[in-house]
Design a protein around this motif. Structure first.
Motif: not given
Length: 365
Positions: A187-189, A312-314, A319-324
């Motif tokens: 996650n970007r600052m 950017s994943h919190r 992240l797993e949701k984005a991959i799915k």
């Protein structure tokens, strides 16, 4: 009444007519070349220059010019003549020196040449050096890596796997299986600054880590569909669970050919026992340092490029949701990767590269 200038007699051979008709109707022919071909064809049909000009909506002078050029030089007369330009100020000797220095020498205070350093060395301008390098395909600032496989069964494995891609067996499915491990949820600052006219998207270089996940994936070579599962750990236990998912997804009447690498989790006793109990599975291992033979690696590249690299994943869950989401989009409109090179072409390319590498090492020694 003036009779006017006599017209050159224009008679076409069968081959010339076929060539001109092909040029006139070909989709990729430029409009300029197509017009010249039509002019000659209509003149050969017996039409006067003015009649051809009116029909093709051009000038009589244009028709007369290309009619005369064709009578004089035939098909070659329809080509553009070379146009004179400013003579070159840089001679062949100077160009040869620049190319030779670029390839065979290095500057005293650097590992590679820049246009500025080479311009000082050769006594030419930076723009001239740039033009010479572009003309000869030289890019001293760029470097690429390579890895040569030392697998003693390299030839056999290449022929085996490429044969599966080019000529898959009947009543069987070919799956490329691998894991993309340790995918970081970053996650970007600071929030991303979106792209605007004249300004690229901007993001901070620093980030927060929120855990990792591993993606187990099986790419169907024939269809491009991908079966994927995310697991928080990357062990033989997770791999065997993924194999169970493959077994449940593939119809029982099909043989399954799996292309995968020699990673330790693929060869544990538990995994070997799993395969031993299922004779419809046939394993094809890629050679050591030969992951480029596994097509699922190409799909992993698309996943990174399109979904992960600039995401950017919190949390790991995000992240797993984005991959799915990427998996679902891929399988909604799957597109297979098409393998084109034969095993002989690949092995010949490797042989040439190895020979060249040995020659360079010999020159240095």
């Amino acid at each position: 009444m003036r009779a006017g200038r006599p017209k050159a007699k224009l008679v076409l051979t069968t081959e010339e007519r076929e060539t001109l008709e092909r040029v006139a109707r070909r989709a990729k022919t430029s409009q300029r070349e197509a017009l010249r071909a039509r002019i000659v064809l209509r003149c050969a049909d017996g039409l006067a220059n003015q009649a051809v000009a009116e029909e093709l909506r051009t000038s009589g002078q244009m028709v007369g010019k290309w009619r005369s050029r064709f009578v004089e030089k035939r098909l070659d007369g329809l080509l553009d003549e070379p146009r004179p330009g400013t003579p070159r100020k840089i001679g062949d000797d100077a160009v040869e020196r620049v190319v030779t220095e670029t390839l065979e020498a290095t500057p005293a205070n650097a590992t590679h040449w820049s246009t500025r350093l080479m311009a000082e060395r050769a006594g030419l301008s930076q723009s001239t050096i740039s033009r010479i390098w572009r003309a000869f395909g030289l890019a001293p600032h760029r470097t690429e890596t390579f890895t040569l496989s030392k697998d003693p069964l390299l030839v056999d494995k290449v022929r085996d796997i490429v044969g599966l891609y080019l000529n898959p067996p009947d009543r069987a499915i070919v799956l490329c299986v691998d894991e993309k491990s340790q995918i970081q949820a970053l996650n970007r600052m600071q929030p991303l600054l979106p792209m605007s006219p004249g300004q690229a998207e901007r993001r901070t270089h620093d980030y927060e880590r929120h855990g990792t996940t591993s993606l187990f994936a099986a790419l169907a070579v024939a269809t491009g569909e991908v079966l994927g599962e995310c697991h928080r750990r990357h062990r033989a236990i997770e791999f065997r669970k993924f194999l169970d998912s493959i077994d449940a997804a593939v119809p029982t009447d099909l043989a399954i050919h799996i292309v995968m690498d020699n990673y330790a989790t693929h060869k544990t006793a538990a995994v070997k026992a799993w395969f031993a109990k299922r004779p419809r599975y046939h394993l094809h291992f890629t050679p050591t340092k030969g992951s480029w033979l596994n097509l699922v690696e190409r799909w992993f590249g698309l996943l990174s490029e399109r979904k992960i690299k600039r995401g950017s994943h919190r949390s790991t869950f995000a992240l797993e949701k984005a991959i799915k989401e990427f998996l679902d989009a891929n399988n909604a409109d799957p597109r297979p990767f098409v393998w084109t090179k034969t095993a002989d072409e690949i092995l010949a390319s490797i042989a040439r590269f190895c020979t060249r590498t040995l020659e360079l090492q010999g020159d240095k020694n």
